[in-house]
Each structure stands twice: as structure tokens, then as C-alpha cells.
Enzyme design. Structure first.
Site, PDB file in Angstrom:
ATOM      1  N   LYS A 200      -0.424 -11.481  14.533  1.00  0.00           N
ATOM      2  CA  LYS A 200      -0.644 -10.027  13.568  1.00  0.00           C
ATOM      3  C   LYS A 200      -0.309  -8.636  13.803  1.00  0.00           C
ATOM      4  O   LYS A 200      -0.025  -8.107  12.453  1.00  0.00           O
ATOM      5  CB  LYS A 200      -2.732 -10.235  13.635  1.00  0.00           C
ATOM      6  CG  LYS A 200      -3.217  -9.570  12.740  1.00  0.00           C
ATOM      7  CD  LYS A 200      -4.843  -8.812  13.530  1.00  0.00           C
ATOM      8  CE  LYS A 200      -5.302  -8.247  14.123  1.00  0.00           C
ATOM      9  NZ  LYS A 200      -5.847  -6.520  14.657  1.00  0.00           N
ATOM     10  N   ASN A 201      -0.753  -8.084  14.840  1.00  0.00           N
ATOM     11  CA  ASN A 201       0.121  -6.882  14.778  1.00  0.00           C
ATOM     12  C   ASN A 201       1.518  -6.599  14.887  1.00  0.00           C
ATOM     13  O   ASN A 201       1.618  -5.400  14.493  1.00  0.00           O
ATOM     14  CB  ASN A 201      -0.300  -6.680  16.610  1.00  0.00           C
ATOM     15  CG  ASN A 201      -2.047  -6.094  15.666  1.00  0.00           C
ATOM     16  OD1 ASN A 201      -2.925  -6.497  14.944  1.00  0.00           O
ATOM     17  ND2 ASN A 201      -2.732  -6.468  17.088  1.00  0.00           N
TER      18      ASN A 201
ATOM     19  N   CYS B  82     -11.274  -1.850  13.611  1.00  0.00           N
ATOM     20  CA  CYS B  82     -12.332  -2.195  14.161  1.00  0.00           C
ATOM     21  C   CYS B  82     -12.960  -1.233  15.095  1.00  0.00           C
ATOM     22  O   CYS B  82     -11.947   0.094  15.392  1.00  0.00           O
ATOM     23  CB  CYS B  82     -11.808  -3.056  15.674  1.00  0.00           C
ATOM     24  SG  CYS B  82     -11.949  -5.370  15.111  1.00  0.00           S
TER      25      CYS B  82
ATOM     26  N   ARG C  61     -10.672   6.080  17.720  1.00  0.00           N
ATOM     27  CA  ARG C  61      -9.314   5.636  17.312  1.00  0.00           C
ATOM     28  C   ARG C  61      -8.639   7.146  16.400  1.00  0.00           C
ATOM     29  O   ARG C  61      -8.291   6.658  15.541  1.00  0.00           O
ATOM     30  CB  ARG C  61      -9.156   4.884  16.817  1.00  0.00           C
ATOM     31  CG  ARG C  61     -10.055   3.578  17.185  1.00  0.00           C
ATOM     32  CD  ARG C  61      -9.760   1.581  16.319  1.00  0.00           C
ATOM     33  NE  ARG C  61      -8.434   1.415  16.489  1.00  0.00           N
ATOM     34  CZ  ARG C  61      -8.508   0.688  15.736  1.00  0.00           C
ATOM     35  NH1 ARG C  61      -9.394  -0.563  15.742  1.00  0.00           N
ATOM     36  NH2 ARG C  61      -7.021  -0.046  16.696  1.00  0.00           N
TER      37      ARG C  61
ATOM     38  N   ASP D  48      -6.833  -6.194  23.707  1.00  0.00           N
ATOM     39  CA  ASP D  48      -7.332  -6.779  22.910  1.00  0.00           C
ATOM     40  C   ASP D  48      -7.177  -8.304  23.632  1.00  0.00           C
ATOM     41  O   ASP D  48      -7.870  -9.362  23.171  1.00  0.00           O
ATOM     42  CB  ASP D  48      -5.572  -7.326  21.840  1.00  0.00           C
ATOM     43  CG  ASP D  48      -5.799  -6.241  21.368  1.00  0.00           C
ATOM     44  OD1 ASP D  48      -4.516  -6.469  20.808  1.00  0.00           O
ATOM     45  OD2 ASP D  48      -6.471  -5.554  21.367  1.00  0.00           O
TER      46      ASP D  48
ATOM     47  N   ARG E 132     -10.476 -11.984  10.206  1.00  0.00           N
ATOM     48  CA  ARG E 132      -9.209 -10.917  10.105  1.00  0.00           C
ATOM     49  C   ARG E 132      -7.773 -11.360  11.325  1.00  0.00           C
ATOM     50  O   ARG E 132      -7.099 -10.221  10.668  1.00  0.00           O
ATOM     51  CB  ARG E 132      -9.635  -9.105  10.021  1.00  0.00           C
ATOM     52  CG  ARG E 132     -10.409  -8.808   9.184  1.00  0.00           C
ATOM     53  CD  ARG E 132     -10.688  -7.283   9.992  1.00  0.00           C
ATOM     54  NE  ARG E 132      -9.167  -7.135   9.722  1.00  0.00           N
ATOM     55  CZ  ARG E 132      -9.209  -5.836  11.284  1.00  0.00           C
ATOM     56  NH1 ARG E 132     -10.506  -5.500  12.056  1.00  0.00           N
ATOM     57  NH2 ARG E 132      -7.957  -5.319  11.703  1.00  0.00           N
TER      58      ARG E 132
HETATM   59  C1  EPZ Z   1      -2.914  -1.154  18.370  1.00  0.00           C
HETATM   60  O1  EPZ Z   1      -3.352  -0.417  17.226  1.00  0.00           O
HETATM   61  C2  EPZ Z   1      -3.668  -2.882  17.914  1.00  0.00           C
HETATM   62  N1  EPZ Z   1      -3.176  -2.620  16.543  1.00  0.00           N
HETATM   63  C3  EPZ Z   1      -4.621  -2.743  18.061  1.00  0.00           C
HETATM   64  O2  EPZ Z   1      -5.094  -3.917  18.710  1.00  0.00           O
HETATM   65  C4  EPZ Z   1      -4.471  -2.738  19.981  1.00  0.00           C
HETATM   66  O3  EPZ Z   1      -5.841  -2.865  20.198  1.00  0.00           O
HETATM   67  C5  EPZ Z   1      -3.798  -1.512  20.040  1.00  0.00           C
HETATM   68  O4  EPZ Z   1      -2.341  -1.384  19.571  1.00  0.00           O
HETATM   69  C6  EPZ Z   1      -3.165  -1.443  22.048  1.00  0.00           C
HETATM   70  O5  EPZ Z   1      -2.771  -2.505  22.662  1.00  0.00           O
HETATM   71  C7  EPZ Z   1      -2.415  -2.552  15.783  1.00  0.00           C
HETATM   72  O6  EPZ Z   1      -1.371  -3.137  16.151  1.00  0.00           O
HETATM   73  C8  EPZ Z   1      -2.846  -3.347  13.575  1.00  0.00           C
HETATM   74  P1  EPZ Z   1      -2.802   2.808  19.995  1.00  0.00           P
HETATM   75  P2  EPZ Z   1      -3.515   0.854  17.196  1.00  0.00           P
HETATM   76  O7  EPZ Z   1      -2.446   3.856  18.636  1.00  0.00           O
HETATM   77  O8  EPZ Z   1      -2.305   1.048  17.082  1.00  0.00           O
HETATM   78  C9  EPZ Z   1      -5.144   6.466  21.078  1.00  0.00           C
HETATM   79  C10 EPZ Z   1      -6.706  -5.699  17.664  1.00  0.00           C
HETATM   80  O9  EPZ Z   1      -8.096  -5.963  18.408  1.00  0.00           O
HETATM   81  N2  EPZ Z   1      -4.591   6.931  19.886  1.00  0.00           N
HETATM   82  O10 EPZ Z   1      -1.902   2.505  20.457  1.00  0.00           O
HETATM   83  O11 EPZ Z   1      -4.491   1.886  16.615  1.00  0.00           O
HETATM   84  C11 EPZ Z   1      -5.896   5.923  20.968  1.00  0.00           C
HETATM   85  O12 EPZ Z   1      -7.755   6.091  20.454  1.00  0.00           O
HETATM   86  C12 EPZ Z   1      -6.302  -4.561  17.133  1.00  0.00           C
HETATM   87  O13 EPZ Z   1      -5.617  -6.479  16.968  1.00  0.00           O
HETATM   88  C13 EPZ Z   1      -4.718   8.665  20.215  1.00  0.00           C
HETATM   89  O14 EPZ Z   1      -5.587   9.204  20.448  1.00  0.00           O
HETATM   90  O15 EPZ Z   1      -3.574   1.581  19.435  1.00  0.00           O
HETATM   91  C14 EPZ Z   1      -5.958   4.512  22.069  1.00  0.00           C
HETATM   92  O16 EPZ Z   1      -7.222   4.915  22.675  1.00  0.00           O
HETATM   93  C15 EPZ Z   1      -7.516  -3.761  18.600  1.00  0.00           C
HETATM   94  N3  EPZ Z   1      -4.165   9.534  18.835  1.00  0.00           N
HETATM   95  C16 EPZ Z   1      -4.933   4.290  22.134  1.00  0.00           C
HETATM   96  O17 EPZ Z   1      -3.933   5.455  22.052  1.00  0.00           O
HETATM   97  C17 EPZ Z   1      -2.961   8.663  18.594  1.00  0.00           C
HETATM   98  O18 EPZ Z   1      -2.853   9.207  17.592  1.00  0.00           O
HETATM   99  C18 EPZ Z   1      -3.989   3.358  22.174  1.00  0.00           C
HETATM  100  O19 EPZ Z   1      -3.754   3.919  20.574  1.00  0.00           O
HETATM  101  C19 EPZ Z   1      -2.895   7.111  18.371  1.00  0.00           C
HETATM  102  C20 EPZ Z   1      -3.343   6.637  20.120  1.00  0.00           C
END
Ligand code: EPZ
Length: 419
Positions: free
Chosen positions: A22-23, A116, A121, A304, A398
């Protein structure tokens, strides 16, 4: 309203084929925008996030054709326009249209993405990176207008190794003038899959999979194709189910290196796992040892799989400590596991939970608060005594392609019912 209904306690045997990630797919579909011709994506999972992204492509006047798990996208008629809130709100990954449209058209207009409810986020790292490449960002309410006369390559350090920011900046930088370096980049396998796709189109991206990615901007990106890598989180979810109920449960189309953190924990717990080429065979453990888990960025233990493994820890002998370090609100499933009889002491401020086991779980009415919370409750229902009914299942659908068919195919008593 549709609900998932499970009669627990069945031994599971046979084979499950893991689908496309998915991701990865949710990044590859928007990334296609950067091509001026047609692209083909293979092994695309049949999940609602796929359809939500295709709706956005159609809104941008792109043609698509879907044949089972093969998706063709024709970008020749692309029209750049505001992406309405109702389309972008359906999922988090709609934000990849920011990097793709900015990278190609030097302008994008859309709203803050959905996804989610597992934390605030923010997308500040994405925005900061776009600005460092030379874009002007105007934010009115939750509407973003991002535009640039030109994008110029530069060095961008990410405060957090964010998956989304790494991919979005790769999309924006691959047609920029000069070279971009993303340092403290995320290293998840899905990022490598996207970079391979862009390089198949003619981009010049190197260093993916390490924390320093180099992107040399190119003029044009051409026709290309890509296979979506296997879904390591789907594979991990079924591996956890196998540790609880498996009798020679075989998972096919698995890259075991991508779930090494999980497999090593399962072995520590006493689970019997045989690794074959692209497959793993799991037998439930006679007794499970308690362990400690701390979620981290890749290649650490994936956040995840944090919720799914919590259910497993309720069946382990002794005291397990679980710590979530990526998100600040990913304990939505715990009150429902407690309702089913689990002994869990959770601190939602520190995102730490003490899990004491083994405890017998009893079927109950529970709610999926997000995608992976839903997965942890499906696992709980499969091991519980009696009937479990899960509502708000759209969260689960989803991200898990063919969940019901795959589980009934190995002997589970699980169905979707209109209640
Ligand atoms: C991706 O989310 C995945 N989603 C998430 O999977 C997964 O949990 C996550 O990566 C971590 O592995 C998709 O790929 C669509 P991040 P993403 O940016 O890209 C903070 C699932 O269940 N952050 O790596 O949104 C953020 O809040 C989903 O399949 C900032 O602060 O994750 C988080 O605490 C859920 N500012 C951390 O970094 C930013 O600009 C990691 O987020 C970006 C992120």
C-alpha cells in the site's frame, strides 16, 4: 452498516499470497504525474486508497485503465487544477501530488491531506523542503498553494527521517535545475521502489536506502513501468497471526529482509519460522515468551506493526513492555483489547504500555479506530473465544487487499456482514 464478524479459535493452514505494498502504490500512482507519456504499474493492491488516487488522476484529466493488478496511466491530457478537499481528504498520500505537480508544473493547489488519526501528522518538513528548492508556499486555512518560477537543487536536511517528506522532495527535485541532496533521508523499502520507478522514467537518483539521497535534475521523464514491491506490513500482520494460530501457514511473495525486525522478535518469543525463497512458513508457538518492543524508523521495528504485535503480546508468558516512538496517538486499539480481556497498562502520554500475559480473550463488539488498530482487533477476534464484531471497517479495507478471502482460504471463520 458493514461489520467484520469473527468466530475465533480456528487453526490456520495453507498459503496466503502477499499483495503489493500500500505505502508504495500510494506514492507510485501520484509519481506517475512526472511522466509526459504513459506508465504501467504492476502488482497494484486492490484497496480503497488506490481508487481514491485514481479519482484524483481523473480529476486532473488523466486516463487510466485497470486490469486486475495492472494499472496503466496516460498523462498526455493532464490538466493542472485545484484538487478539491473531498478528494484529498480520503487519504494521507494525496500529499504526493504536491511534490509531483510542483516538480512537473511548478504549481500545485490542494488541501491538507487526510489519513489515519494517529497523531497530528504535520507536513512542515515537506513544505520547508519545497521552499528550499525555491517554491513559494501560501497557506490559507488548510488550503496550500505552492508555486515556483523554477526549482533549483540544494542540500536539504530532514529533522526527522520522514517517509513522506523524503518521497515528496524526491518527486519535486527530479526535474529541478542542478543537484539536490536529501540528508537524514528515510530508508524504508517503499522509497527505493519509488526511486526505481523514477529512474526507469529517466531520473538520476542515487543513494536510496541510505540516509543520504542524491537527485540530479533532468529535463524530461519518459514512458516507464514498475512492479509494486510486496507489502511488508501485510506480510507482518499475517506472520503475527501465524505465530498464534498457524499450522504450516505459508506466506508467499515476502521479502524477509523487509520484515527482519519482526521475524527476529518472533523468534525471540519462541515462534518456529522457516524462511524459503520469497516465502516464510510459520507454526504457532506452544508457549510465547514475553519481550520488549520499541518502534523505530526502518530498519527498526515498524510502527505499523506496533498495534498488531500488541495483540500477540497479550498471549505471551510474563510482562512485555511496548513503546511507540513515531506517533503520539497510536493506542486506539488498547481499550478494545482490554474489553476482550487483555491485561494492558497503557500510558497515552509516554506512548508506553505494559502487557501482562497470557490472558484469555473473549469475543466482543469493538471498533477499528484506524487501519492498524483494526488489524490488531482482527487478530484478537481470530484467537478469542466466541464471536467478535468489528465496526468502522472502512479503515481496515483501506490497507488490506482481500483480507476476508485470504483468511477464509486458510480456515478462518471471518465474514463481512451488513448489520
Ligand atoms: C508513512 O507515513 C506511512 N504512510 C505510515 O503508514 C507509516 O506509519 C509512516 O510512514 C512511518 O513509517 C504512507 O506511506 C502513506 P512520516 P508518513 O512522515 O509519511 C512526523 C499505515 O498504517 N513528521 O515518516 O506520514 C510525523 O508526524 C500508515 O500504513 C513531521 O513532524 O510518516 C510522524 O510522527 C500509518 N513533519 C513522524 O514524523 C513532517 O513534515 C514520521 O512520519 C512529516 C512527518
Amino acid at each position: 452498516m458493514k461489520k467484520i464478524v469473527i468466530e475465533g479459535g480456528k487453526t490456520l493452514s495453507g498459503e496466503i499470497n502477499i499483495g503489493g505494498a500500500k505505502n508504495s502504490a500510494v506514492a507510485l500512482i501520484p509519481a506517475a504525474i512526472l511522466c509526459d507519456e504513459e506508465v504501467s504499474l504492476y502488482n497494484v493492491p486492490n484497496i480503497s486508497d488506490r481508487d481514491a488516487l485514481i479519482d484524483i488522476l481523473h480529476h486532473l484529466n488523466c486516463q487510466t485503465s485497470l486490469d486486475k493488478d495492472a494499472l496503466k496511466i496516460d498523462l498526455r491530457q493532464l490538466k493542472n487544477k485545484l484538487i478539491p478537499e473531498n478528494l484529498g481528504k480520503k487519504l494521507r498520500a494525496s500529499y504526493y501530488f504536491m511534490g509531483a505537480l510542483l516538480g512537473k508544473m511548478k504549481k500545485v493547489e490542494m488541501y491538507f491531506p487526510g489519513g489515519c488519526n494517529i497523531g497530528s501528522r504535520p507536513i512542515d518538513l515537506h513544505i520547508k523542503g519545497f521552499e528550499m528548492l525555491g517554491a513559494k508556499v501560501k497557506i490559507v486555512g488548510n488550503k496550500y498553494t505552492i508555486e515556483a518560477k523554477e526549482l533549483i537543487g540544494t542540500r536539504i536536511y530532514l529533522d526527522i527521517a520522514s517517509v513522506g517528506a523524503t518521497i515528496n522532495l524526491m518527486l519535486a527535485a527530479c526535474k529541478a535545475k542542478g543537484t539536490t541532496i536529501i540528508s537524514n533521508a528515510a530508508r524504508e523499502p517503499e522509497i527505493t521502489n519509488v526511486a526505481t520507478f523514477l529512474n526507469n522514467m529517466g531520473a538520476k537518483i542515487s543513494g536510496v536506502g541510505t540516509s543520504e539521497i542524491k537527485i540530479e535534475g533532468v529535463e524530461k521523464l519518459h514512458k516507464a513501468m514498475i512492479d509494486v514491491i510486496p507489502d511488508r506490513i501485510e506480510a507482518g500482520t499475517y506472520a503475527i497471526i501465524g505465530a498464534l494460530l498457524g499450522k504450516d501457514l505459508k506466506l508467499n511473495n515476502v521479502i524477509d529482509e523487509h520484515i527482519e525486525a519482526l521475524l527476529s522478535k518472533l523468534k525471540d518469543m519462541g515462534v518456529d519460522i522457516k524462511e524459503e525463497k520469497n516465502s516464510i512458513i510459520i507454526n504457532r508457538a506452544k508457549s510465547l515468551e514475553a519481550i520488549n518492543i520499541k518502534t523505530l524508523v526502518y530498519p527498526g521495528f515498524p510502527t505499523d506493526l506496533g498495534q498488531p504485535i500488541t495483540t500477540l503480546l497479550t498471549q505471551a508468558k510474563g510482562v512485555s513492555l511496548f513503546e511507540e516512538t513515531i506517533y503520539e496517538n497510536r493506542f486506539g486499539h488498547i481499550k478494545y483489547l482490554q474489553k476482550m480481556g487483555a491485561t494492558i497498562n497503557a500510558n497515552v502520554h509516554s506512548m508506553q504500555a505494559i502487557i501482562i500475559g497470557p490472558t484469555k480473550l473473549i469475543g466482543a463488539d469493538v471498533v477499528a479506530t484506524d487501519l492498524r488498530a483494526g488489524a490488531s482487533l482482527v487478530i484478537a477476534g481470530l484467537i478469542a473465544e466466541g464471536t467478535t464484531t468489528i465496526s468502522e471497517i472502512e479503515h481496515i479495507l483501506r490497507g488490506y487487499d482481500g483480507l476476508i478471502e485470504k483468511l477464509t482460504g486458510v480456515g478462518a471463520n471471518i465474514r463481512i456482514e451488513e448489520i
